[in-house]
Structure formats: C-alpha cells, structure tokens
Design a protein around this motif. Structure first.
Motif, PDB file in Angstrom:
ATOM      1  N   GLY A  19      -2.476   2.930  -2.209  1.00  0.00           N
ATOM      2  CA  GLY A  19      -2.075   1.889  -3.152  1.00  0.00           C
ATOM      3  C   GLY A  19      -1.649   2.464  -4.488  1.00  0.00           C
ATOM      4  O   GLY A  19      -0.650   2.027  -5.079  1.00  0.00           O
ATOM      5  N   ALA A  20      -2.398   3.440  -4.978  1.00  0.00           N
ATOM      6  CA  ALA A  20      -2.065   4.061  -6.260  1.00  0.00           C
ATOM      7  C   ALA A  20      -0.729   4.786  -6.189  1.00  0.00           C
ATOM      8  O   ALA A  20       0.084   4.711  -7.126  1.00  0.00           O
ATOM      9  CB  ALA A  20      -3.179   5.031  -6.664  1.00  0.00           C
ATOM     10  N   VAL A  21      -0.470   5.480  -5.082  1.00  0.00           N
ATOM     11  CA  VAL A  21       0.806   6.186  -4.917  1.00  0.00           C
ATOM     12  C   VAL A  21       1.964   5.196  -4.887  1.00  0.00           C
ATOM     13  O   VAL A  21       3.013   5.411  -5.514  1.00  0.00           O
ATOM     14  CB  VAL A  21       0.782   7.034  -3.632  1.00  0.00           C
ATOM     15  CG1 VAL A  21       2.184   7.556  -3.313  1.00  0.00           C
ATOM     16  CG2 VAL A  21      -0.184   8.203  -3.787  1.00  0.00           C
ATOM     17  N   LEU A  73     -11.346   5.123   0.427  1.00  0.00           N
ATOM     18  CA  LEU A  73     -10.783   6.022  -0.586  1.00  0.00           C
ATOM     19  C   LEU A  73      -9.313   6.301  -0.295  1.00  0.00           C
ATOM     20  O   LEU A  73      -8.474   6.294  -1.215  1.00  0.00           O
ATOM     21  CB  LEU A  73     -11.575   7.323  -0.626  1.00  0.00           C
ATOM     22  CG  LEU A  73     -12.987   7.239  -1.223  1.00  0.00           C
ATOM     23  CD1 LEU A  73     -13.715   8.566  -1.065  1.00  0.00           C
ATOM     24  CD2 LEU A  73     -12.917   6.852  -2.701  1.00  0.00           C
ATOM     25  N   LEU A  74      -8.996   6.547   0.964  1.00  0.00           N
ATOM     26  CA  LEU A  74      -7.603   6.798   1.332  1.00  0.00           C
ATOM     27  C   LEU A  74      -6.742   5.571   1.087  1.00  0.00           C
ATOM     28  O   LEU A  74      -5.608   5.676   0.612  1.00  0.00           O
ATOM     29  CB  LEU A  74      -7.524   7.218   2.800  1.00  0.00           C
ATOM     30  CG  LEU A  74      -8.043   8.611   3.148  1.00  0.00           C
ATOM     31  CD1 LEU A  74      -8.026   8.821   4.656  1.00  0.00           C
ATOM     32  CD2 LEU A  74      -7.217   9.681   2.449  1.00  0.00           C
ATOM     33  N   MET A  75      -7.263   4.400   1.402  1.00  0.00           N
ATOM     34  CA  MET A  75      -6.534   3.159   1.167  1.00  0.00           C
ATOM     35  C   MET A  75      -6.226   2.989  -0.316  1.00  0.00           C
ATOM     36  O   MET A  75      -5.104   2.632  -0.711  1.00  0.00           O
ATOM     37  CB  MET A  75      -7.348   1.968   1.666  1.00  0.00           C
ATOM     38  CG  MET A  75      -6.655   0.620   1.497  1.00  0.00           C
ATOM     39  SD  MET A  75      -7.788  -0.778   1.705  1.00  0.00           S
ATOM     40  CE  MET A  75      -8.676  -0.709   0.123  1.00  0.00           C
ATOM     41  N   LEU A  99      -4.910   1.354   6.770  1.00  0.00           N
ATOM     42  CA  LEU A  99      -4.493   2.208   5.653  1.00  0.00           C
ATOM     43  C   LEU A  99      -3.060   1.912   5.218  1.00  0.00           C
ATOM     44  O   LEU A  99      -2.672   2.252   4.095  1.00  0.00           O
ATOM     45  CB  LEU A  99      -4.607   3.681   6.055  1.00  0.00           C
ATOM     46  CG  LEU A  99      -6.024   4.222   6.235  1.00  0.00           C
ATOM     47  CD1 LEU A  99      -5.983   5.657   6.739  1.00  0.00           C
ATOM     48  CD2 LEU A  99      -6.806   4.143   4.932  1.00  0.00           C
ATOM     49  N   LEU A 100      -2.269   1.311   6.089  1.00  0.00           N
ATOM     50  CA  LEU A 100      -0.895   0.955   5.748  1.00  0.00           C
ATOM     51  C   LEU A 100      -0.771  -0.517   5.355  1.00  0.00           C
ATOM     52  O   LEU A 100      -0.165  -0.858   4.333  1.00  0.00           O
ATOM     53  CB  LEU A 100       0.028   1.253   6.939  1.00  0.00           C
ATOM     54  CG  LEU A 100       0.147   2.718   7.343  1.00  0.00           C
ATOM     55  CD1 LEU A 100       0.962   2.849   8.627  1.00  0.00           C
ATOM     56  CD2 LEU A 100       0.778   3.544   6.224  1.00  0.00           C
ATOM     57  N   ILE A 101      -1.348  -1.383   6.156  1.00  0.00           N
ATOM     58  CA  ILE A 101      -1.177  -2.824   5.947  1.00  0.00           C
ATOM     59  C   ILE A 101      -1.782  -3.292   4.636  1.00  0.00           C
ATOM     60  O   ILE A 101      -1.151  -4.044   3.872  1.00  0.00           O
ATOM     61  CB  ILE A 101      -1.797  -3.595   7.138  1.00  0.00           C
ATOM     62  CG1 ILE A 101      -0.938  -3.411   8.390  1.00  0.00           C
ATOM     63  CG2 ILE A 101      -1.955  -5.072   6.809  1.00  0.00           C
ATOM     64  CD1 ILE A 101      -1.564  -3.974   9.651  1.00  0.00           C
ATOM     65  N   LEU A 102      -2.995  -2.863   4.335  1.00  0.00           N
ATOM     66  CA  LEU A 102      -3.700  -3.392   3.161  1.00  0.00           C
ATOM     67  C   LEU A 102      -3.077  -2.948   1.833  1.00  0.00           C
ATOM     68  O   LEU A 102      -2.867  -3.788   0.949  1.00  0.00           O
ATOM     69  CB  LEU A 102      -5.181  -3.011   3.232  1.00  0.00           C
ATOM     70  CG  LEU A 102      -5.931  -3.602   4.439  1.00  0.00           C
ATOM     71  CD1 LEU A 102      -7.361  -3.094   4.487  1.00  0.00           C
ATOM     72  CD2 LEU A 102      -5.910  -5.120   4.392  1.00  0.00           C
ATOM     73  N   PRO A 103      -2.754  -1.655   1.640  1.00  0.00           N
ATOM     74  CA  PRO A 103      -2.098  -1.283   0.378  1.00  0.00           C
ATOM     75  C   PRO A 103      -0.719  -1.920   0.209  1.00  0.00           C
ATOM     76  O   PRO A 103      -0.334  -2.269  -0.915  1.00  0.00           O
ATOM     77  CB  PRO A 103      -1.985   0.245   0.466  1.00  0.00           C
ATOM     78  CG  PRO A 103      -2.990   0.662   1.474  1.00  0.00           C
ATOM     79  CD  PRO A 103      -3.055  -0.466   2.451  1.00  0.00           C
ATOM     80  N   LEU A 104       0.030  -2.073   1.299  1.00  0.00           N
ATOM     81  CA  LEU A 104       1.341  -2.695   1.209  1.00  0.00           C
ATOM     82  C   LEU A 104       1.227  -4.176   0.859  1.00  0.00           C
ATOM     83  O   LEU A 104       2.072  -4.721   0.134  1.00  0.00           O
ATOM     84  CB  LEU A 104       2.102  -2.506   2.519  1.00  0.00           C
ATOM     85  CG  LEU A 104       2.611  -1.084   2.755  1.00  0.00           C
ATOM     86  CD1 LEU A 104       3.015  -0.886   4.212  1.00  0.00           C
ATOM     87  CD2 LEU A 104       3.775  -0.765   1.821  1.00  0.00           C
ATOM     88  N   MET A 115      -6.950  -8.195  -7.789  1.00  0.00           N
ATOM     89  CA  MET A 115      -6.371  -7.914  -6.484  1.00  0.00           C
ATOM     90  C   MET A 115      -6.914  -6.615  -5.897  1.00  0.00           C
ATOM     91  O   MET A 115      -7.091  -6.488  -4.679  1.00  0.00           O
ATOM     92  CB  MET A 115      -4.848  -7.846  -6.592  1.00  0.00           C
ATOM     93  CG  MET A 115      -4.155  -9.196  -6.658  1.00  0.00           C
ATOM     94  SD  MET A 115      -4.493 -10.247  -5.225  1.00  0.00           S
ATOM     95  CE  MET A 115      -4.003  -9.175  -3.872  1.00  0.00           C
ATOM     96  N   SER A 116      -7.189  -5.647  -6.771  1.00  0.00           N
ATOM     97  CA  SER A 116      -7.735  -4.376  -6.295  1.00  0.00           C
ATOM     98  C   SER A 116      -9.125  -4.568  -5.706  1.00  0.00           C
ATOM     99  O   SER A 116      -9.440  -4.032  -4.633  1.00  0.00           O
ATOM    100  CB  SER A 116      -7.785  -3.368  -7.448  1.00  0.00           C
ATOM    101  OG  SER A 116      -6.489  -3.103  -7.949  1.00  0.00           O
TER     102      SER A 116
END
Length: 276
Positions: A68-70, A62-64, A119-124, A35-36
């Motif tokens: 996700g890690a956080v 990198l920010l994305m 940056l919000l949609i994809l990690p969520l 998934m990553s």
C-alpha cells in the motif's frame, strides 16, 4: 427480540452513518488513517483465513502495508488509470475462475496463493478509495460508488429471499440466486437514474454512467463470491464476528474490494477525475 434481518438492517444503518461521517467530515489525512486501520482489519481477517501460522499472518500484514505504501508513494497521477485498468483485468481473471467453479468448487487453493491474493486485492482497494476521496468532488463520488454496491447487495438479498429459485454459484455461495442478481441490477438502474439528474454527473452521458454502474455492480458480485470461496476453503461461515448480522469486516465489504478499483477506472475513463 429482533430478528436476524432486523439486526442486519440496524447494523447496516449504523455503518452507513459512520461511513458518511468519515467520508464527508474527515480531512484527507484522517480519512487515509481511518482507511489504513480498516484495511488492516480486513487484512487480519483475510490472512487468518489463508495463513495457518500466526507468524505468517503478521508477516502478511506487514507486506500488505508495504504494498500500500509503495502504491501511494510510487504511482504517478498519469499511471493511476492504467493501474485501475490492470486491477480490473485481474478481477476479470478471477471472475473467470469463479465462473468455472460455480457448480464445483474444485480443490482447495494453496495457502500461498490465497495469501498472495490478499496482498494484492486489499492494498489496491485501499489505494482506489484514497485516490477517489482526494479529488475535489471525491467524497461525493466515493459515496455514489459505495451506494452502487450497497444497493446491488441489499436488493439482491431481498429479491433473492422473495423470488430466488435458480442458484447463481451453488458451490461457492448457495444463498445467491440469479433472481437476486437481477433484482440488484434493477436497483442499480434506479440509482443511476437518480444520479443522472444530479449536478455531480451533469457532464457525463446518462448511458455511460449507467453502463459503468452496472459494471461496478457485477464486479461487486465477484468480490462477494471470492470471499465466499475463501471462507469455504478455510471451513468457516463468517470471516469474523465484529458486526452483528453481517459477520466480519470482510463479510460486509467483500463487494467493495472488487468494485472500488473498477469505479476508479470508470471515473477516470469518463474524464471525471483530475489527478493532481
């Protein structure tokens, strides 16, 4: 020579087989890794549409990954339903914007805003899928959630081609019709009727499963339209060319981006998941 529809169907079948194998056979660590990588691919396509400079795209990726890690390390089990609820509310706001611009796309959003959305949609999305999968019956719950979106999308496509007359959002996605939307929801209704008799959902009232499934399907349309808006702002037809008949990863998974957080909220609200 195969027609475009035949290529689309063949690609879809191949992706479905791959998805089932990954969801059902991969151990948790391998599923998270898969998934990553896939989310990085989605991010590559998203930020290529929103960022002009290659350096900006790399920084955004990198920010994305950091977001996700956080989420994975810092969000406690008790906070997961709240996070899913906030994410769903965020998509409701986006749906409002899409509705306002369905007939007139309006001015092009600034690159920083389109990048921030990614940056919000994809990690969520990634976090929601991982959290569903890690439950005891998570793989099957995830498959059902994916099927809601797939059935809604596929039946909307064929119903729209056969009966489509009234445009749903002509300024964002001219091919989508109200008849297609209704056809997709009818398909989800049939899927829910099947799901209601499965042991997987034996403890869930049928009406509750039906309402949430319809909601997930409607949110998937918002994900589709948001990606269509992103592509229009970038001046491209497809997000990529990786998948024959479908375009890029975003073109195939746009509906899932909005649907999976809502499905996570649905499963939590139905007291179906136990977060460890």
């Amino acid at each position: 020579m195969m027609t475009a529809t035949q290529v689309r169907i063949l690609t879809g079948l191949g992706l479905s087989a791959l998805g089932l194998m990954v969801i059902l056979m991969f151990p948790e660590w391998a599923f998270i890794a898969f998934m990553s990588v896939m989310t990085l691919g989605l991010g590559f396509e998203w930020f290529r549409l929103s960022c002009a400079a290659p350096v900006g795209r790399a920084v955004a990726l990198l920010l994305m990954s950091a977001v996700g890690a956080v989420l994975y390390l810092a969000v406690s089990p008790g906070q997961i339903p709240w996070l899913a609820g906030v994410t769903t509310f965020g998509w409701l706001l986006l749906m409002g914007g899409l509705w306002l611009h369905r007939k007139n796309a309006g001015s092009r959003r600034p690159a920083w805003l389109r990048t921030l959305l990614g940056l919000l949609i994809l990690p969520l999305f990634w976090f929601s899928v991982v959290e569903i999968h890690r439950q005891e019956t998570g793989p099957w719950l995830l498959i059902f959630g994916v099927m809601i979106v797939a059935v809604a999308d596929s039946l909307a496509y064929f119903a729209g081609r056969a009966f489509g007359r009234y445009k749903l959002a002509p300024a964002l996605s001219p091919g989508k019709t109200l008849e297609g939307l209704v056809g997709g929801l009818v398909g989800v209704g049939l899927l829910t009727a099947i799901g209601a008799v499965l042991p997987l959902f034996a403890s869930v009232p049928s009406w509750q499963l039906a309402l949430w499934s319809m909601g997930v399907a409607l949110f998937s349309v918002a994900g589709d339209l948001e990606e269509s808006r992103l592509k229009r702002e970038a001046g491209v037809k497809d997000s990529g060319h990786l998948l024959p008949g479908h375009g890029g990863l975003l073109d195939r998974l746009d509906g899932q981006l909005a649907a999976m957080p809502v499905w996570l909220l649905a499963l939590a609200q139905m007291s179906f998941l136990t977060f460890h």
